[in-house]
Design a protein around this motif. Sequence first.
Motif, PDB file in Angstrom:
ATOM      1  N   HIS A  49       0.649  -1.059  -0.010  1.00 40.50           N
ATOM      2  CA  HIS A  49       0.087  -0.032   0.242  1.00 40.50           C
ATOM      3  C   HIS A  49       0.945   0.712  -0.059  1.00 40.50           C
ATOM      4  N   THR A  50       0.321   2.293  -0.484  1.00 40.71           N
ATOM      5  CA  THR A  50       1.734   3.332  -0.744  1.00 40.71           C
ATOM      6  C   THR A  50       1.036   4.522  -1.858  1.00 40.71           C
ATOM      7  N   PHE A  51       1.026   5.314  -1.604  1.00 37.11           N
ATOM      8  CA  PHE A  51       0.629   6.682  -1.880  1.00 37.11           C
ATOM      9  C   PHE A  51       1.791   7.751  -3.243  1.00 37.11           C
ATOM     10  N   ALA A  52       1.855   7.818  -4.015  1.00 33.88           N
ATOM     11  CA  ALA A  52       2.639   7.759  -5.119  1.00 33.88           C
ATOM     12  C   ALA A  52       2.834   9.271  -6.229  1.00 33.88           C
ATOM     13  N   VAL A  74       6.883   9.210  -7.134  1.00 33.43           N
ATOM     14  CA  VAL A  74       7.809   9.042  -5.944  1.00 33.43           C
ATOM     15  C   VAL A  74       6.410   9.087  -4.398  1.00 33.43           C
ATOM     16  N   MET A  75       6.936   7.798  -3.574  1.00 30.44           N
ATOM     17  CA  MET A  75       6.644   7.642  -2.476  1.00 30.44           C
ATOM     18  C   MET A  75       7.530   8.574  -0.689  1.00 30.44           C
ATOM     19  N   GLN A  76       8.303   8.823  -1.022  1.00 26.04           N
ATOM     20  CA  GLN A  76       9.009   9.895  -0.101  1.00 26.04           C
ATOM     21  C   GLN A  76       8.071  10.765   0.454  1.00 26.04           C
ATOM     22  N   ILE A 108      -2.132   1.591  -4.373  1.00 23.95           N
ATOM     23  CA  ILE A 108      -0.945   2.006  -4.646  1.00 23.95           C
ATOM     24  C   ILE A 108      -2.742   3.946  -4.941  1.00 23.95           C
ATOM     25  N   ILE A 109      -2.463   4.302  -3.860  1.00 25.56           N
ATOM     26  CA  ILE A 109      -3.140   5.763  -4.896  1.00 25.56           C
ATOM     27  C   ILE A 109      -2.620   7.210  -5.416  1.00 25.56           C
ATOM     28  N   GLU A 110      -2.564   7.539  -6.220  1.00 28.40           N
ATOM     29  CA  GLU A 110      -1.778   7.954  -7.940  1.00 28.40           C
ATOM     30  C   GLU A 110      -2.199   9.882  -7.556  1.00 28.40           C
ATOM     31  N   PHE A 111      -1.115  10.473  -7.147  1.00 33.07           N
ATOM     32  CA  PHE A 111      -2.380  12.306  -6.826  1.00 33.07           C
ATOM     33  C   PHE A 111      -1.298  13.144  -8.176  1.00 33.07           C
ATOM     34  N   PRO A 112      -1.969  13.526  -8.163  1.00 33.45           N
ATOM     35  CA  PRO A 112      -1.922  14.976  -9.502  1.00 33.45           C
ATOM     36  C   PRO A 112      -0.782  15.228  -9.481  1.00 33.45           C
ATOM     37  N   VAL A 113       0.236  15.260  -8.852  1.00 31.70           N
ATOM     38  CA  VAL A 113       1.291  16.264  -8.737  1.00 31.70           C
ATOM     39  C   VAL A 113       2.544  15.822  -8.993  1.00 31.70           C
ATOM     40  N   VAL A 114       3.809  16.216  -9.117  1.00 35.16           N
ATOM     41  CA  VAL A 114       4.909  16.251  -9.848  1.00 35.16           C
ATOM     42  C   VAL A 114       5.437  16.469  -8.572  1.00 35.16           C
ATOM     43  N   VAL A 115       6.803  15.675  -7.911  1.00 36.64           N
ATOM     44  CA  VAL A 115       8.008  16.121  -7.228  1.00 36.64           C
ATOM     45  C   VAL A 115       9.177  16.079  -7.893  1.00 36.64           C
ATOM     46  N   GLY A 116       9.634  15.073  -8.640  1.00 30.77           N
ATOM     47  CA  GLY A 116      10.865  15.875  -9.812  1.00 30.77           C
ATOM     48  C   GLY A 116      11.732  14.666  -9.240  1.00 30.77           C
ATOM     49  N   VAL A 121      -5.944   8.506  -8.750  1.00 30.74           N
ATOM     50  CA  VAL A 121      -6.628   7.776  -9.104  1.00 30.74           C
ATOM     51  C   VAL A 121      -6.133   6.289  -8.541  1.00 30.74           C
ATOM     52  N   TYR A 122      -6.919   5.742  -7.538  1.00 28.26           N
ATOM     53  CA  TYR A 122      -6.919   4.701  -7.202  1.00 28.26           C
ATOM     54  C   TYR A 122      -6.291   3.515  -7.585  1.00 28.26           C
ATOM     55  N   ARG A 123      -5.816   2.343  -7.688  1.00 27.98           N
ATOM     56  CA  ARG A 123      -5.418   1.662  -8.816  1.00 27.98           C
ATOM     57  C   ARG A 123      -5.101  -0.580  -7.591  1.00 27.98           C
ATOM     58  N   VAL A 124      -6.165  -1.488  -7.769  1.00 29.13           N
ATOM     59  CA  VAL A 124      -5.508  -1.906  -7.270  1.00 29.13           C
ATOM     60  C   VAL A 124      -5.029  -2.902  -8.568  1.00 29.13           C
TER      61      VAL A 124
END
Length: 214
Positions: free
Chosen positions: A6-9, A14-16, A151-159, A187-190
Amino acid sequence: MKLTVHTFASLDGVMQGPGSPEEDPSGGFDRGGWVVPFMEEDFGRVVDSWFARTTELLFGRTTYDLMAGYWPQVTDPDDAVAAVLNGSPKHLVSMTVTAPSWANTVSVIADDVAGRVRELTNRPGGELQVHGSWRLVQALHEAGLVDEYRIIEFPVVVGEGKRIFRDGATASSFDVVETQVLGSGAVYRVLRPTPFTRGAFSVEDGRETVALDV
């Protein structure tokens, strides 16, 4: 037990440090807290659903230390996530920790990580869950031990920062089991790993054709 990650990305993987600027500044990472602007009801519902399925937990050392310093302070009896994190059996992967501080930590895995984790998954139960723990997740991927990614992928670019899959990771395809667009646009994906497949486009008799498994 099924092994689930389980993670946020971010959009760039990036998951940090998703929760705050101070959460994980290792490597000079200074963009922590990037999930917070996107937290809303759908986000909470999805995360709650994760912990409703927890049987046991597996952590890498950095995530373990972060959570062990935070979640025992959450004593609200109505906080279901805190109840699961604090009360569930926990396993820590670390070569340096000998006296784990978090209640209900039942084992410390210092060597043969893949073998020890495989033993855990062979035990009866629902889910052995991994949260965060980027280096451990990468090792489990390489060993082919992950049954499901959430994974929940967020609309942001961290770099830059710690990523779910490292450069040179073992190739894999995935079956998309579930997809949801949350209220924030995240967006949440399994995803369930499957053997890597590929194909190729070509032109035959003036028509474009597609061939798989080339």
